[in-house]
Scaffold this motif. Structure first.
Motif, PDB file in Angstrom:
ATOM      1  N   ARG A 181      40.355  27.846  47.306  1.00 15.90           N
ATOM      2  CA  ARG A 181      41.101  29.007  46.204  1.00 15.90           C
ATOM      3  C   ARG A 181      40.896  29.073  45.110  1.00 15.90           C
ATOM      4  O   ARG A 181      39.533  28.809  44.921  1.00 15.90           O
ATOM      5  CB  ARG A 181      42.211  26.495  45.624  1.00 15.90           C
ATOM      6  CG  ARG A 181      41.479  25.907  44.964  1.00 15.90           C
ATOM      7  CD  ARG A 181      42.258  24.598  45.034  1.00 15.90           C
ATOM      8  NE  ARG A 181      41.480  23.554  45.063  1.00 15.90           N
ATOM      9  CZ  ARG A 181      41.486  22.421  45.281  1.00 15.90           C
ATOM     10  NH1 ARG A 181      43.099  22.323  44.831  1.00 15.90           N
ATOM     11  NH2 ARG A 181      40.916  21.543  44.739  1.00 15.90           N
ATOM     12  N   ARG A 185      40.417  32.128  41.620  1.00 16.36           N
ATOM     13  CA  ARG A 185      40.380  33.440  41.715  1.00 16.36           C
ATOM     14  C   ARG A 185      39.116  33.730  41.053  1.00 16.36           C
ATOM     15  O   ARG A 185      38.333  33.758  39.767  1.00 16.36           O
ATOM     16  CB  ARG A 185      41.384  33.947  41.122  1.00 16.36           C
ATOM     17  CG  ARG A 185      41.780  35.563  41.111  1.00 16.36           C
ATOM     18  CD  ARG A 185      42.873  36.116  40.414  1.00 16.36           C
ATOM     19  NE  ARG A 185      43.684  35.726  41.287  1.00 16.36           N
ATOM     20  CZ  ARG A 185      44.210  36.409  42.287  1.00 16.36           C
ATOM     21  NH1 ARG A 185      43.661  37.637  42.538  1.00 16.36           N
ATOM     22  NH2 ARG A 185      45.572  35.984  42.858  1.00 16.36           N
ATOM     23  N   ARG A 227      35.560  37.160  41.126  1.00 19.84           N
ATOM     24  CA  ARG A 227      34.498  38.597  42.021  1.00 19.84           C
ATOM     25  C   ARG A 227      33.375  37.894  42.486  1.00 19.84           C
ATOM     26  O   ARG A 227      32.621  36.981  42.250  1.00 19.84           O
ATOM     27  CB  ARG A 227      34.507  39.560  40.707  1.00 19.84           C
ATOM     28  CG  ARG A 227      36.305  39.964  39.996  1.00 19.84           C
ATOM     29  CD  ARG A 227      35.903  40.810  39.211  1.00 19.84           C
ATOM     30  NE  ARG A 227      35.988  42.527  40.305  1.00 19.84           N
ATOM     31  CZ  ARG A 227      35.974  43.716  40.050  1.00 19.84           C
ATOM     32  NH1 ARG A 227      35.317  43.991  39.313  1.00 19.84           N
ATOM     33  NH2 ARG A 227      35.751  44.406  41.109  1.00 19.84           N
ATOM     34  N   ASP A 246      36.787  41.382  44.928  1.00 20.21           N
ATOM     35  CA  ASP A 246      37.585  40.236  44.161  1.00 20.21           C
ATOM     36  C   ASP A 246      37.594  39.660  45.602  1.00 20.21           C
ATOM     37  O   ASP A 246      38.101  39.534  46.296  1.00 20.21           O
ATOM     38  CB  ASP A 246      39.210  40.979  43.845  1.00 20.21           C
ATOM     39  CG  ASP A 246      38.868  41.774  42.793  1.00 20.21           C
ATOM     40  OD1 ASP A 246      38.292  41.516  41.938  1.00 20.21           O
ATOM     41  OD2 ASP A 246      40.001  42.649  42.523  1.00 20.21           O
ATOM     42  N   THR A 256      39.677  35.593  46.658  1.00 21.24           N
ATOM     43  CA  THR A 256      40.947  34.507  46.574  1.00 21.24           C
ATOM     44  C   THR A 256      41.236  33.803  47.554  1.00 21.24           C
ATOM     45  O   THR A 256      40.516  34.074  48.390  1.00 21.24           O
ATOM     46  CB  THR A 256      42.539  35.880  45.859  1.00 21.24           C
ATOM     47  OG1 THR A 256      42.874  36.294  47.300  1.00 21.24           O
ATOM     48  CG2 THR A 256      42.266  35.558  44.715  1.00 21.24           C
ATOM     49  N   SER A 278      39.457  33.893  51.046  1.00 21.56           N
ATOM     50  CA  SER A 278      38.570  34.987  51.455  1.00 21.56           C
ATOM     51  C   SER A 278      37.609  34.614  51.610  1.00 21.56           C
ATOM     52  O   SER A 278      36.912  33.383  51.635  1.00 21.56           O
ATOM     53  CB  SER A 278      37.861  35.774  49.932  1.00 21.56           C
ATOM     54  OG  SER A 278      39.334  36.880  49.041  1.00 21.56           O
ATOM     55  N   GLN A 335      40.570  31.555  37.772  1.00 23.36           N
ATOM     56  CA  GLN A 335      41.059  30.262  38.273  1.00 23.36           C
ATOM     57  C   GLN A 335      39.547  29.502  39.123  1.00 23.36           C
ATOM     58  O   GLN A 335      39.134  30.017  39.277  1.00 23.36           O
ATOM     59  CB  GLN A 335      42.371  31.317  39.410  1.00 23.36           C
ATOM     60  CG  GLN A 335      43.400  30.853  38.598  1.00 23.36           C
ATOM     61  CD  GLN A 335      44.099  31.994  39.999  1.00 23.36           C
ATOM     62  OE1 GLN A 335      43.823  31.332  41.167  1.00 23.36           O
ATOM     63  NE2 GLN A 335      45.040  32.428  39.851  1.00 23.36           N
ATOM     64  N   LEU A 374      37.269  27.588  40.835  1.00 24.38           N
ATOM     65  CA  LEU A 374      37.068  28.529  41.979  1.00 24.38           C
ATOM     66  C   LEU A 374      36.714  27.500  42.925  1.00 24.38           C
ATOM     67  O   LEU A 374      35.507  26.213  42.351  1.00 24.38           O
ATOM     68  CB  LEU A 374      36.165  29.859  41.684  1.00 24.38           C
ATOM     69  CG  LEU A 374      35.622  30.276  43.172  1.00 24.38           C
ATOM     70  CD1 LEU A 374      36.797  31.175  43.737  1.00 24.38           C
ATOM     71  CD2 LEU A 374      34.605  31.424  43.022  1.00 24.38           C
TER      72      LEU A 374
END
Length: 107
Positions: A52, A54, A56, A65, A67, A70, A87, A89
């Motif tokens: 969970r 967001r 890079r 990126d 999220t 990924s 957000q 991570l």
């Protein structure tokens, strides 16, 4: 068989190891919005599975990126870090072989 308790949940430090065997280790890496990821290149290959959040993922040759969902592979010795964390991570990290089994972090 091993059931990994707490994997994906914040631990007492940014990185919490949940399993270690000679050929791999598994841990959770949690960074809050605005945190600075100060990791150095590792001597082992690494797979990141973003659970969970967001951010890079930066390397010298590419920034992508990431999220929830990924999955990224970072080969041994490649400089990398999470940047622009927008957000909190939560990342499942798999090292092959186990982290620091080849002598720790590079450089």
């Amino acid at each position: 068989m091993h059931l990994l308790q707490g994997a994906g949940l914040p631990g007492p430090t940014a990185y919490t190891e949940h399993l270690r065997v000679p050929d791999l280790s598994v841990g959770t890496y949690v960074l809050a919005v605005g945190d600075v990821d100060g990791q150095q290149p590792h001597t082992e290959d690494e797979i990141y599975v973003v659970l969970r959040g967001r951010a890079r993922l930066w390397t010298p040759g590419l920034t992508v990126d990431v999220t929830a969902g990924s999955v990224a592979f970072v080969p041994a010795l490649e400089p990398h870090r999470f940047v622009d964390i927008t957000q909190d991570l939560h990342v499942l990290v798999v090292f092959g072989p186990a982290e620091r089994s080849r002598g720790g972090e590079a450089g």
